[in-house]
Motif scaffolding. Structure first.
Motif, PDB file in Angstrom:
ATOM      1  N   ALA A  44       0.978  -1.110  -0.083  1.00 52.88           N
ATOM      2  CA  ALA A  44      -0.006  -0.002   0.088  1.00 52.88           C
ATOM      3  C   ALA A  44       0.965   1.220   0.264  1.00 52.88           C
ATOM      4  CB  ALA A  44      -0.773  -0.049   1.195  1.00 52.88           C
ATOM      5  N   ALA A  45       1.869   1.281   0.856  1.00 53.15           N
ATOM      6  CA  ALA A  45       2.924   2.407   0.800  1.00 53.15           C
ATOM      7  C   ALA A  45       3.576   2.799  -0.468  1.00 53.15           C
ATOM      8  CB  ALA A  45       3.653   2.293   2.101  1.00 53.15           C
ATOM      9  N   TYR A  53      -8.299  -1.922  -0.398  1.00 52.90           N
ATOM     10  CA  TYR A  53      -8.410  -2.258  -1.725  1.00 52.90           C
ATOM     11  C   TYR A  53      -7.418  -3.425  -1.992  1.00 52.90           C
ATOM     12  CZ  TYR A  53      -8.818  -1.331  -6.552  1.00 52.90           C
ATOM     13  OH  TYR A  53      -9.118  -1.476  -7.969  1.00 52.90           O
ATOM     14  N   LEU A  54      -6.382  -3.567  -1.482  1.00 49.98           N
ATOM     15  CA  LEU A  54      -5.301  -4.465  -2.099  1.00 49.98           C
ATOM     16  C   LEU A  54      -5.973  -5.870  -1.590  1.00 49.98           C
ATOM     17  CD1 LEU A  54      -1.922  -2.804  -1.204  1.00 49.98           C
ATOM     18  CD2 LEU A  54      -2.803  -3.558  -3.474  1.00 49.98           C
ATOM     19  N   GLY A  60      -9.924 -11.356  -5.186  1.00 54.58           N
ATOM     20  CA  GLY A  60     -10.449 -11.408  -6.142  1.00 54.58           C
ATOM     21  C   GLY A  60     -11.856 -10.639  -6.400  1.00 54.58           C
ATOM     22  N   ASP A  61     -12.078  -9.968  -5.221  1.00 55.03           N
ATOM     23  CA  ASP A  61     -13.471  -9.186  -5.015  1.00 55.03           C
ATOM     24  C   ASP A  61     -13.384  -7.789  -6.138  1.00 55.03           C
ATOM     25  OD1 ASP A  61     -14.519 -10.994  -3.245  1.00 55.03           O
ATOM     26  OD2 ASP A  61     -13.740 -10.041  -1.489  1.00 55.03           O
ATOM     27  N   ARG A  62     -12.162  -7.454  -6.155  1.00 56.41           N
ATOM     28  CA  ARG A  62     -11.971  -6.220  -7.102  1.00 56.41           C
ATOM     29  C   ARG A  62     -10.967  -6.493  -8.377  1.00 56.41           C
ATOM     30  NH1 ARG A  62     -13.719  -1.420  -5.106  1.00 56.41           N
ATOM     31  NH2 ARG A  62     -13.770  -0.656  -7.178  1.00 56.41           N
ATOM     32  N   ARG A  63     -11.339  -5.880  -9.379  1.00 58.26           N
ATOM     33  CA  ARG A  63     -10.366  -6.024 -10.585  1.00 58.26           C
ATOM     34  C   ARG A  63      -9.788  -4.655 -10.882  1.00 58.26           C
ATOM     35  NH1 ARG A  63     -10.820 -10.264 -13.852  1.00 58.26           N
ATOM     36  NH2 ARG A  63      -8.630  -9.488 -14.589  1.00 58.26           N
ATOM     37  N   SER A  68      -4.707   4.247 -15.746  1.00 58.37           N
ATOM     38  CA  SER A  68      -3.796   5.251 -14.714  1.00 58.37           C
ATOM     39  C   SER A  68      -3.483   4.485 -13.588  1.00 58.37           C
ATOM     40  CB  SER A  68      -4.745   6.424 -14.653  1.00 58.37           C
ATOM     41  OG  SER A  68      -5.859   6.197 -13.929  1.00 58.37           O
ATOM     42  N   ARG A  69      -4.460   3.595 -12.970  1.00 61.13           N
ATOM     43  CA  ARG A  69      -4.333   2.976 -11.533  1.00 61.13           C
ATOM     44  C   ARG A  69      -3.409   1.755 -11.785  1.00 61.13           C
ATOM     45  NH1 ARG A  69      -9.464   2.744  -7.911  1.00 61.13           N
ATOM     46  NH2 ARG A  69      -7.920   2.818  -6.340  1.00 61.13           N
ATOM     47  N   VAL A  70      -3.360   1.387 -13.030  1.00 63.09           N
ATOM     48  CA  VAL A  70      -2.531   0.084 -13.133  1.00 63.09           C
ATOM     49  C   VAL A  70      -1.177   0.738 -13.326  1.00 63.09           C
ATOM     50  CG1 VAL A  70      -1.520  -1.607 -14.981  1.00 63.09           C
ATOM     51  CG2 VAL A  70      -4.046  -1.301 -14.290  1.00 63.09           C
ATOM     52  N   VAL A  71      -0.791   1.895 -14.069  1.00 61.80           N
ATOM     53  CA  VAL A  71       0.270   2.332 -14.132  1.00 61.80           C
ATOM     54  C   VAL A  71       0.840   2.927 -12.538  1.00 61.80           C
ATOM     55  CG1 VAL A  71       1.590   4.399 -14.973  1.00 61.80           C
ATOM     56  CG2 VAL A  71       0.064   3.330 -16.327  1.00 61.80           C
ATOM     57  N   GLN A  72      -0.016   3.380 -11.962  1.00 56.75           N
ATOM     58  CA  GLN A  72       0.411   3.791 -10.460  1.00 56.75           C
ATOM     59  C   GLN A  72       0.841   2.486  -9.761  1.00 56.75           C
ATOM     60  OE1 GLN A  72      -2.976   5.708  -8.325  1.00 56.75           O
ATOM     61  NE2 GLN A  72      -1.940   5.210  -6.272  1.00 56.75           N
ATOM     62  N   PHE A  73      -0.089   1.407  -9.736  1.00 66.45           N
ATOM     63  CA  PHE A  73       0.232   0.088  -9.037  1.00 66.45           C
ATOM     64  C   PHE A  73       1.578  -0.557  -9.470  1.00 66.45           C
ATOM     65  CE2 PHE A  73       0.042  -4.549  -9.109  1.00 66.45           C
ATOM     66  CZ  PHE A  73       0.026  -4.817  -7.807  1.00 66.45           C
TER      67      PHE A  73
END
Length: 501
Positions: A44-45, A53-54, A60-63, A68-73
């Protein structure tokens, strides 16, 4: 307390690579944590995503599908860009519950009423997007919070929606930049012609627009970017206005796009030298788009060469290497040894900044061989600086980054005595770096003597980058031990450098 990091070995794991290929980021998160190991709080940090969220992501409850969030992750985890190819965003793709594969197959450009959530590199490579990118680079450089009407007319609706979703002041790097390079290398340029109520553009006008830019180059190399940056920004606005409001055929349209690419890339270089790195990269990315629209590989390679400088100067040496290598691949069929040598020197600087000494020396050796061949038939007219002195100067900077101070002093010595053809700022930069090499080698007397020459140039040249190098020299002088004589010289020199601010 410093944040943990993900070691390279994790990305060599086949199961991790498979999860990345499937866009199963919950599985990626879980396996990365197990292999390092890390806690969810650590991930998370690193990524900026919440622990809750993680947890849902791993269960598997969220995708995670919003690009933009994929890039951030992935950027937070330090994922190698080569392992992930970003898809084109789909219309209205804003929900993390959307299918992960949908974005790759949904038709292209979102309408103006839809806010795209992906960074600029994954947006369609159309002529309209090129114009939006050029406009947005101007917005990023003027510091505006949003596009507004100006003397050259309002920003288009597509540009307005794009700025809401991408923020041109934070241009792409890492994974997103790698995706942009890939698309430049593979996308087909669409026909570029326009029929409006505006005046028909002639090739002669294109020549005049190019001539104005070339004059700005001459001013820059002698006086520094501070004297020409505003002029380049205004010139780019004019070129964009001609592209948007005039009538032209395919041949003229390509030529106009080439002028736009050259102007945007050069404006990016001026902004970078003036100390505005975010605006610089926005210009350079727009220049890459315009080079694609112009179907001009040399201009695209030129934009990538400047993006490489931005990369190794901003702490992203792998970006520098990737950009330079992509440019070299694209021009491999051309007779352009000086352009290839330029890209190799910038690739070498990236390797050096990453601590890859052998790769840096290999690239520099190949660059020297290409430079010695002389200009090729396909070398562009704007590439005026490549000569033996440039090779020595870039070699000196690479050796300095690698800690080889003796080699750096030797290389800078050759660079300083080479013919510079009026390039006073470049001469000042090499002097300042040579002074740093002397200081780090423990010869403060030589450092002060060479540093005084660099300061004399900096007092007459408007270059934030040169002043930054001199501030680095001041820090090196303060760290070094000194005799009474060198202490006096160091104090006088550091006071002159401080006065430059």
């Amino acid at each position: 307390m410093s944040l943990p990091s993900v070691p390279t070995r994790v990305w060599q794991d086949e199961a991790v690579r498979s999860a990345l290929a499937d866009w199963d980021f919950g599985q990626v998160s879980r396996m990365v944590r197990q292999l390092v190991p890390l806690r969810q709080e650590d991930v998370a940090a690193l990524t900026g995503l919440s622990q809750s969220y993680l947890s849902m992501l791993e269960c598997g409850d969220r995708r995670l599908t919003d690009v933009s969030r994929v890039v951030q992750f992935l950027t937070g985890l330090g994922t190698p860009p080569d392992l992930v190819r970003l898809p084109l965003p789909g219309i209205g793709q804003t929900s993390d519950a959307a299918p992960a594969r949908a974005a790759a197959t949904t038709p292209a450009t979102p309408p103006a009423t839809v806010t795209p959530t992906a960074p600029d590199p994954v947006l369609p490579w159309t002529a309209d997007r090129m114009l939006s990118a050029l406009r947005l680079a101007h917005v990023a450089d003027t510091g505006a919070d949003r596009p507004a009407a100006d003397a050259n007319g309002p920003v288009s609706a597509s540009a307005t929606s794009e700025v809401a979703g991408t923020d041109a002041s934070r241009p792409a790097s890492g994974i997103a930049l790698n995706s942009m390079i890939q698309r430049w290398d593979t996308e087909q340029a669409e026909p570029l012609r326009r029929a409006t109520a505006g005046t028909r553009v002639s090739l002669e006008l294109c020549g005049h627009l190019q001539g104005t830019l070339d004059e700005l180059r001459v001013m820059d190399k002698g006086s520094g970017s501070g004297a020409v940056s505003d002029l380049a920004r205004a010139h780019l606005a004019l070129v964009v206005r001609v592209l948007e409001r005039s009538t032209y055929d395919e041949v003229t349209g390509r030529k106009l796009a080439a002028v736009a690419a050259d102007t945007a890339t050069q404006a990016g270089w001026f902004a970078f030298d003036a100390g505005r790195p975010d605006a610089a990269r926005a210009y350079m990315l727009a220049g890459l788009r315009a080079a694609h629209a112009a179907a001009d590989d040399r201009l695209g390679a030129g934009a990538l060469s400047y993006l490489a400088i931005h990369g190794y100067s901003s702490g992203d040496p792998r970006d520098a290497v990737r950009a330079a290598e992509a440019g070299r691949r694209r021009i491999a069929r051309l007779d352009a040894p000086h352009l290839a040598a330029t890209l190799l020197t910038r690739q070498a600087r990236g390797h050096a900044a990453a601590g890859e000494g052998e790769a840096a020396r290999r690239a520099l050796g190949e660059a020297a061989e290409l430079c010695a061949r002389g200009r090729g038939e396909d070398d562009p007219h704007w590439l005026y600086w490549m000569n033996e002195g440039e090779i020595h100067g870039q070699s000196g900077s690479a050796h300095l980054a690698l800690g080889n101070t003796a080699r750096a002093v030797e290389s800078f010595g050759h660079a300083i005595h080479a013919e510079r053809n009026g390039e006073r700022r470049t001469h000042g930069l090499f002097l300042s770096r040579a002074a740093q090499a002397h200081a780090r080698a423990g010869d403060l007397d030589a450092a002060c003597a060479v540093g005084e020459e660099a300061v004399a140039i900096a007092e007459t040249v408007q270059s934030a980058r040169l002043r930054e190098h001199l501030r680095d020299l001041s820090a090196d002088l303060r760290r070094g031990g000194s005799t009474r004589r060198s202490a006096v010289g160091s104090r006088v020199l550091t006071e002159r450098i401080a006065a430059l601010a």
